[in-house]
Write a protein that holds these residues in place. Structure first.
Motif, PDB file in Angstrom:
ATOM      1  N   VAL A  64       0.846  -1.189   0.000  1.00 28.31           N
ATOM      2  CA  VAL A  64       0.000   0.000   0.000  1.00 28.31           C
ATOM      3  C   VAL A  64       0.885   1.244   0.000  1.00 28.31           C
ATOM      4  CG1 VAL A  64      -0.269  -0.005   2.532  1.00 28.31           C
ATOM      5  CG2 VAL A  64      -1.955   1.156   1.108  1.00 28.31           C
ATOM      6  N   THR A  65       0.532   2.192  -0.845  1.00 24.08           N
ATOM      7  CA  THR A  65       1.211   3.483  -0.891  1.00 24.08           C
ATOM      8  C   THR A  65       0.353   4.466  -0.114  1.00 24.08           C
ATOM      9  OG1 THR A  65       2.118   2.954  -3.060  1.00 24.08           O
ATOM     10  CG2 THR A  65       2.103   5.279  -2.431  1.00 24.08           C
ATOM     11  N   HIS A  66       0.971   5.136   0.849  1.00 19.23           N
ATOM     12  CA  HIS A  66       0.229   6.074   1.695  1.00 19.23           C
ATOM     13  C   HIS A  66       1.143   7.195   2.157  1.00 19.23           C
ATOM     14  CE1 HIS A  66       2.031   4.569   5.496  1.00 19.23           C
ATOM     15  NE2 HIS A  66       2.179   3.472   4.778  1.00 19.23           N
ATOM     16  N   ARG A  67       0.546   8.215   2.743  1.00 16.55           N
ATOM     17  CA  ARG A  67       1.329   9.336   3.255  1.00 16.55           C
ATOM     18  C   ARG A  67       2.052   8.929   4.533  1.00 16.55           C
ATOM     19  NH1 ARG A  67       0.569  13.231  -0.045  1.00 16.55           N
ATOM     20  NH2 ARG A  67      -1.430  13.796  -0.902  1.00 16.55           N
ATOM     21  N   SER A  68       3.283   9.397   4.653  1.00 10.88           N
ATOM     22  CA  SER A  68       4.097   9.114   5.834  1.00 10.88           C
ATOM     23  C   SER A  68       3.547   9.860   7.046  1.00 10.88           C
ATOM     24  CB  SER A  68       5.538   9.568   5.557  1.00 10.88           C
ATOM     25  OG  SER A  68       6.284   9.615   6.738  1.00 10.88           O
ATOM     26  N   ASP A  69       3.539   9.195   8.209  1.00 13.46           N
ATOM     27  CA  ASP A  69       3.118   9.861   9.448  1.00 13.46           C
ATOM     28  C   ASP A  69       4.103  10.961   9.825  1.00 13.46           C
ATOM     29  OD1 ASP A  69       0.947   8.170   9.656  1.00 13.46           O
ATOM     30  OD2 ASP A  69       1.991   6.746  10.950  1.00 13.46           O
ATOM     31  N   GLU A  70       5.383  10.714   9.580  1.00 19.76           N
ATOM     32  CA  GLU A  70       6.417  11.675   9.955  1.00 19.76           C
ATOM     33  C   GLU A  70       6.505  12.852   8.989  1.00 19.76           C
ATOM     34  OE1 GLU A  70       9.007   8.519   9.831  1.00 19.76           O
ATOM     35  OE2 GLU A  70       8.162   7.759  11.691  1.00 19.76           O
ATOM     36  N   ASN A  71       6.211  12.620   7.719  1.00 20.33           N
ATOM     37  CA  ASN A  71       6.286  13.671   6.709  1.00 20.33           C
ATOM     38  C   ASN A  71       5.102  13.496   5.759  1.00 20.33           C
ATOM     39  OD1 ASN A  71       6.852  15.465   4.677  1.00 20.33           O
ATOM     40  ND2 ASN A  71       8.861  14.627   4.174  1.00 20.33           N
ATOM     41  N   PRO A  72       3.936  14.106   6.076  1.00 22.81           N
ATOM     42  CA  PRO A  72       2.720  13.898   5.269  1.00 22.81           C
ATOM     43  C   PRO A  72       2.844  14.276   3.793  1.00 22.81           C
ATOM     44  CG  PRO A  72       2.188  14.915   7.367  1.00 22.81           C
ATOM     45  CD  PRO A  72       3.682  14.912   7.256  1.00 22.81           C
ATOM     46  N   ALA A  73       3.860  15.051   3.433  1.00 20.84           N
ATOM     47  CA  ALA A  73       4.049  15.407   2.024  1.00 20.84           C
ATOM     48  C   ALA A  73       4.679  14.261   1.236  1.00 20.84           C
ATOM     49  CB  ALA A  73       4.915  16.660   1.918  1.00 20.84           C
ATOM     50  N   LYS A  74       5.205  13.271   1.942  1.00 17.64           N
ATOM     51  CA  LYS A  74       5.911  12.153   1.309  1.00 17.64           C
ATOM     52  C   LYS A  74       5.034  10.904   1.285  1.00 17.64           C
ATOM     53  CE  LYS A  74      10.057   9.375   1.936  1.00 17.64           C
ATOM     54  NZ  LYS A  74      11.168   9.076   2.828  1.00 17.64           N
ATOM     55  N   GLU A  75       5.004  10.231   0.148  1.00 16.34           N
ATOM     56  CA  GLU A  75       4.298   8.960   0.053  1.00 16.34           C
ATOM     57  C   GLU A  75       5.312   7.826   0.190  1.00 16.34           C
ATOM     58  OE1 GLU A  75       1.805   8.772  -3.459  1.00 16.34           O
ATOM     59  OE2 GLU A  75       0.129   9.427  -2.225  1.00 16.34           O
ATOM     60  N   ILE A  76       4.917   6.784   0.940  1.00 12.04           N
ATOM     61  CA  ILE A  76       5.775   5.625   1.160  1.00 12.04           C
ATOM     62  C   ILE A  76       4.975   4.359   0.894  1.00 12.04           C
ATOM     63  CG2 ILE A  76       7.350   6.734   2.788  1.00 12.04           C
ATOM     64  CD1 ILE A  76       5.673   5.702   5.069  1.00 12.04           C
ATOM     65  N   GLU A  77       5.677   3.254   0.736  1.00 16.84           N
ATOM     66  CA  GLU A  77       5.021   1.973   0.466  1.00 16.84           C
ATOM     67  C   GLU A  77       5.366   0.990   1.585  1.00 16.84           C
ATOM     68  OE1 GLU A  77       4.226  -0.252  -3.585  1.00 16.84           O
ATOM     69  OE2 GLU A  77       6.279  -0.607  -2.921  1.00 16.84           O
ATOM     70  N   HIS A  78       4.328   0.323   2.091  1.00 18.89           N
ATOM     71  CA  HIS A  78       4.492  -0.685   3.135  1.00 18.89           C
ATOM     72  C   HIS A  78       3.663  -1.909   2.778  1.00 18.89           C
ATOM     73  CE1 HIS A  78       5.595   2.618   6.113  1.00 18.89           C
ATOM     74  NE2 HIS A  78       6.563   1.728   6.241  1.00 18.89           N
ATOM     75  N   PRO A  79       4.022  -3.071   3.345  1.00 20.83           N
ATOM     76  CA  PRO A  79       3.149  -4.231   3.167  1.00 20.83           C
ATOM     77  C   PRO A  79       1.809  -3.955   3.834  1.00 20.83           C
ATOM     78  CG  PRO A  79       4.935  -4.722   4.713  1.00 20.83           C
ATOM     79  CD  PRO A  79       5.189  -3.361   4.166  1.00 20.83           C
ATOM     80  N   GLY A  80       0.729  -4.433   3.243  1.00 19.38           N
ATOM     81  CA  GLY A  80      -0.592  -4.178   3.801  1.00 19.38           C
ATOM     82  C   GLY A  80      -1.569  -5.298   3.506  1.00 19.38           C
TER      83      GLY A  80
END
Length: 108
Positions: A9-25
């Motif tokens: 899943v690609t989502h906004r980072s909690d630490e930097n909402p302007a950045k999108e990150i990918e994590h297993p989901g």
């Protein structure tokens, strides 16, 4: 997307909402055009979690390279199907554990 899909899943980072990150989901529930997805992290914290090892059936369904921890607060709502890349199906026992972790109960 289907309930019980495992993937990335690609989502906004909690630490930097302007950045999108990918994590297993895992898709835990569908709500119309949206999906409730819990995502994992490699960071272990002292709070309730579900751990998935890379060599387990669940770990292989994601293609994990290390232990992954899923936490109650790590839930995102995905409305754009392009933000979730399915890789397989989450095993039923892990799926139910993840749903219970965030308070989704399954009738018996």
């Amino acid at each position: 997307m289907r309930e019980q899909d495992a993937g990335w899943v690609t989502h906004r980072s909690d630490e930097n909402p302007a950045k999108e990150i990918e994590h297993p989901g895992v898709v835990l529930r569908l709500a119309g055009p949206r999906a409730i997805v819990i995502h994992g992290t490699s960071r272990e914290r002292d709070e309730p979690h579900v751990r998935i090892d890379p060599a387990s059936v669940a770990g292989r369904s994601f293609g994990l390279s290390g232990a992954t921890y899923f936490y109650r607060k790590s839930v995102v709502v995905v409305s754009d199907p392009a933000k979730f890349r399915a890789a397989g199906r989450c095993p039923p026992d892990v799926f139910l554990s993840l749903r219970e972790l965030i308070g989704i109960t399954t009738p018996k």
